[in-house]
Design an enzyme around this catalytic site. Structure first.
Site, PDB file in Angstrom:
ATOM      1  N   HIS A 109       0.828  -1.207   0.000  1.00 15.03           N
ATOM      2  CA  HIS A 109       0.000   0.000   0.000  1.00 15.03           C
ATOM      3  C   HIS A 109       0.868   1.266   0.000  1.00 15.03           C
ATOM      4  O   HIS A 109       0.714   2.138  -0.856  1.00 15.03           O
ATOM      5  CB  HIS A 109      -0.933   0.000   1.219  1.00 15.03           C
ATOM      6  CG  HIS A 109      -1.771   1.234   1.338  1.00 15.03           C
ATOM      7  ND1 HIS A 109      -3.064   1.289   0.887  1.00 15.03           N
ATOM      8  CD2 HIS A 109      -1.494   2.468   1.832  1.00 15.03           C
ATOM      9  CE1 HIS A 109      -3.547   2.506   1.095  1.00 15.03           C
ATOM     10  NE2 HIS A 109      -2.608   3.244   1.676  1.00 15.03           N
ATOM     11  N   GLU A 110       1.754   1.348   0.964  1.00 18.25           N
ATOM     12  CA  GLU A 110       2.569   2.567   1.074  1.00 18.25           C
ATOM     13  C   GLU A 110       3.460   2.727  -0.152  1.00 18.25           C
ATOM     14  O   GLU A 110       3.727   3.851  -0.595  1.00 18.25           O
ATOM     15  CB  GLU A 110       3.404   2.548   2.360  1.00 18.25           C
ATOM     16  CG  GLU A 110       2.576   2.574   3.644  1.00 18.25           C
ATOM     17  CD  GLU A 110       1.550   3.699   3.701  1.00 18.25           C
ATOM     18  OE1 GLU A 110       1.786   4.753   3.077  1.00 18.25           O
ATOM     19  OE2 GLU A 110       0.498   3.508   4.345  1.00 18.25           O
ATOM     20  N   HIS A 148       1.735   4.608  -2.826  1.00 15.56           N
ATOM     21  CA  HIS A 148       1.868   6.065  -2.678  1.00 15.56           C
ATOM     22  C   HIS A 148       3.242   6.519  -3.191  1.00 15.56           C
ATOM     23  O   HIS A 148       3.360   7.552  -3.852  1.00 15.56           O
ATOM     24  CB  HIS A 148       1.734   6.479  -1.214  1.00 15.56           C
ATOM     25  CG  HIS A 148       0.343   6.377  -0.658  1.00 15.56           C
ATOM     26  ND1 HIS A 148      -0.744   6.963  -1.251  1.00 15.56           N
ATOM     27  CD2 HIS A 148      -0.130   5.767   0.470  1.00 15.56           C
ATOM     28  CE1 HIS A 148      -1.832   6.726  -0.514  1.00 15.56           C
ATOM     29  NE2 HIS A 148      -1.479   5.994   0.528  1.00 15.56           N
ATOM     30  N   HIS A 185       3.311   6.796  -6.827  1.00 11.68           N
ATOM     31  CA  HIS A 185       2.555   7.977  -7.251  1.00 11.68           C
ATOM     32  C   HIS A 185       3.484   9.205  -7.239  1.00 11.68           C
ATOM     33  O   HIS A 185       3.415  10.061  -8.123  1.00 11.68           O
ATOM     34  CB  HIS A 185       1.387   8.181  -6.279  1.00 11.68           C
ATOM     35  CG  HIS A 185       0.191   8.873  -6.850  1.00 11.68           C
ATOM     36  ND1 HIS A 185      -0.948   9.060  -6.124  1.00 11.68           N
ATOM     37  CD2 HIS A 185      -0.052   9.439  -8.046  1.00 11.68           C
ATOM     38  CE1 HIS A 185      -1.838   9.710  -6.863  1.00 11.68           C
ATOM     39  NE2 HIS A 185      -1.317   9.953  -8.036  1.00 11.68           N
TER      40      HIS A 185
HETATM   41 ZN   LIG Z   1      -2.674   5.265   2.069  1.00 12.12          ZN
END
Ligand SMILES: [Zn+2]
Length: 672
Positions: free
Chosen positions: A469-470, A473, A476
């Site tokens: 998940h991290e 980011h 991104h």
């Molecule tokens: Zn998040």
């Protein structure tokens, strides 16, 4: 006030990718950098507003985005460092500067000359004298909206009140952060007899051992503690659970000598936010927040939660019957309680899905998982990762990696801090240390931060998902391709930003990505079990956040003593009262909404998950985790970041509006 040229923050760092020279930074460096940075920023903005030339992209938007660099460097280095390893000096600096920075922000956004200059640019664009591209139009729209939303159009007296509210909000917000960390530390559970730790691995036991021979179990951010799934001792499970959900409530429940009580702080925050919203012409804080999110209105949020949350409760009740039956076999004559839920669920999961944690463990080493995270990104985007032991991250034991394109072109740096420490914020998060920007010629530096207990070398499956998940980011930020730094990468609305990170979680489940295909299949089957629990705890926290931020000022609690009653009534009104499953965060330690900018926006996780599930369906329809599919996602979603309307990015990716069907199927509530 200017900064000595030898000051480590005076210029972009000379290290690769302008990585800040963290080793050289001392707490004493920050105050003069903040002061000089604020002065520099205001002088630059004043010059933009006073420019007698006709407004152009260059002398308004480009100049705006190029301003305030010193302050940006200083604040980024400060907050990135403080989050992973704070100390009294950094805490004191934050407390001193939070109100000053709030006043600085007001000085920017309540400046009518700046607003007029932006409007002059908008008028020239509207009359066809100059042309704006999509990125420029989006930035200009957003800036104009920010000025209005921050009160530029208010009469002087109201602006005065607004300044006072913003200053006080900054002070109280800092108080919350510090009190919440204190409450988490104060709630730690001490065990003297090792026998009570039955169920834990030798490594886990060792990681809890203190120099005096006792064992210390630190609380985590959430109501649930990961060890509740493993400990066989009911009494200890109960102590951990009760310490978790009563932290921050003061002496009444914890009996500590110096009780950590956050209740009065959160009441003040909620009331200040409500008053500010009314001053700005909104019915409540949530309306102000959601207006610039993808959801646009609180009705849209309420309608989504109203559709999902009751279904989750029905699901949870069915699960509870099953768990209570198995519990009665495990602990005859005893009563099934909230602190038993995880343990019994884990027992059933192991039995039914033939999942032995010991079989998973060899695949879940911290380094192995990070390598799998990087491999997945290589498969989708062709990018590579090379360790740079010569570079120091934002803490001494962070790892720095150089990220390159498939053809070897350098992209930026990825900095990984795995380890928990008492001076670190709870949870896991990503930071942009340097935001990619074509205008400034900046390449990105992104961190990931987890809380793996020091001395542990193996993650559990939730820890694996968190890392993916991290890293979503981080991608991104790393794969951003924007002109303007303030709109680069993760600088999107909150209810969009969790979409790419949640999509990235999906790659953990790919056969042989982290674990062998047969184990992955069994794990996936097991993942659909006990979903009611996770859905309910998450969605009831979202309902709680909305309640705190949609309740009019007159109906909000006036004292800390009213907090628990307000929470109870909010959940009751939503039909979500269920003693076996507390919200993922209770009000008094809900860090996302009181400290971390998710106020009235915690719903964002499920809003973005609609897009996530629908995007994963697109990948499935098109052949999965291929390079071609990755490149399409990169081009349409990751690269534009926040530099265009996020829903335009979505439509470019998917070819239509988001559909909720894939999420309902994933959550096991399709057709309800
Ligand atoms: Zn998040």
């Amino acid at each position: 006030m200017t900064l000595d040229a030898a000051h480590p923050l005076a210029h972009d760092s000379a290290l690769p990718f302008a990585l800040p020279d963290f080793a050289a930074l001392e707490p004493a460096h920050y105050p003069p950098a903040f002061e000089a940075g604020m002065a520099e920023s205001l002088a630059e903005l004043e010059a933009i507003a006073a420019n007698p030339e006709p407004a152009t992209v260059e002398n308004v938007l480009d100049a705006w985005e190029a301003s305030g660099r010193l302050l940006d460097r200083a604040l980024t280095a400060f907050f990135v460092t403080k989050a992973v390893d704070t100390n009294d000096a950094l805490d004191a600096i934050e407390a001193e500067f939070a109100p000053k920075l709030a006043r600085h922000s007001d000085a920017i956004f309540l400046n009518r000359a700046s607003y007029d200059r932006l409007r002059a640019l908008a008028e020239r664009a509207a009359s066809g004298q100059i042309a704006l591209d999509a990125e420029q139009r989006w930035l200009l729209d957003d800036l104009l909206a920010a000025f209005v939303r921050n009160g530029v159009a208010l009469p002087d007296a109201d602006q005065e009140r607004l300044r006072a509210l913003n200053t006080r909000l900054a002070e109280v917000g800092t108080q919350f952060e510090q009190a919440n960390l204190a409450a988490r530390n104060a709630g730690a559970v001490t065990v003297t007899d090792e026998a009570h730790l039955d169920g834990l691995s030798a490594e886990e036991v060792a990681s809890l051992r203190q120099p005096d021979g006792t064992f210390r179990i630190d609380l985590v951010n959430t109501s649930q503690h990961p060890l509740l799934a493993k400990l066989t001792d009911r009494a200890l499970r109960r102590r951990i659970f009760e310490a978790s959900v009563t932290r921050g409530l003061g002496a009444d429940s914890q009996g500590a000598a110096e009780p950590a009580d956050t209740r009065a702080i959160i009441v003040e925050l909620a009331r200040l936010r409500a008053e500010r919203a009314v001053l700005l012409g909104y019915p409540h804080h949530a309306a102000l927040v959601v207006e610039r999110q993808c959801a646009k209105t609180t009705d849209a949020v309420a309608s989504m939660l109203g559709r999902l949350a009751p279904a989750a409760l029905a699901q949870a009740r069915r699960d509870a019957d099953e768990l209570a039956a198995r519990f009665a076999e495990l602990y005859p004559g005893e009563t099934f309680a909230p602190w038993d839920w995880s343990f019994v669920a884990e027992t059933i999961r192991r039995e039914r899905f033939d999942l032995d944690p010991a079989a998973l463990a060899p695949h879940l080493g911290v380094d192995k998982v990070l390598a799998a995270v990087h491999d997945a990104a290589h498969r989708l985007y062709g990018i590579t990762f090379e360790r740079r032991p010569d570079l120091r991250g934002h803490t001494a034991d962070a790892e720095v990696y150089e990220v390159r394109e498939a053809d070897g072109t350098p992209i930026g740096l990825f900095v990984m801090d795995f380890w928990a420490r008492p001076t670190k914020q709870g949870g896991a998060w990503m930071n942009s240390v340097v935001r990619q920007s074509g205008l400034l010629g900046h390449r990105p530096v992104a961190t990931n931060n987890c809380n793996v207990p020091a001395g542990t070398t193996t993650l559990d499956w939730d820890g694996v998902i968190t890392m993916f998940h991290e890293f979503g980011h981080a991608l991104h930020g790393l794969l951003a391709s924007s002109r303007y730094p303030s709109k680069s990468g993760t600088a999107t609305p909150r209810d969009f930003v969790e979409f790419p990170s949640q999509v990235n979680e999906h790659w953990a489940w790919e056969p042989d990505a982290v674990i062998p295909a047969d184990l992955a299949d069994r794990l996936r089957a097991a993942d659909t079990f006990n979903q009611g629990f996770h859905n309910l705890e998450t969605w009831s926290a979202m309902v709680l956040d909305q309640a705190w931020h949609t309740t009019p000022l007159a109906d909000l609690p006036v004292s800390g003593a009213d907090v628990e009653e307000f929470e109870r009534r909010a959940l009751e009104a939503a039909g979500l009262t269920y003693d076996l499953i507390p919200p993922r965060y209770r009000s008094q330690y809900f860090q996302h909404i009181w400290g971390h900018g998710y106020a009235a926006a915690y719903y964002s996780y499920v809003w973005a998950e609609v897009m996530d599930a629908d995007a994963v369906a697109w990948f499935d329809e098109n052949g999965g985790a291929t390079r071609a599919n990755g490149d399409h996602f990169r081009r349409t979603v990751l690269a534009p970041g926040g530099s265009v309307d996020p829903m335009d990015s979505w439509r470019a990716f998917r070819g239509r509006e988001p559909e909720i069907g894939p999420l309902l199927a994933r959550k096991g509530i399709a057709g309800q």
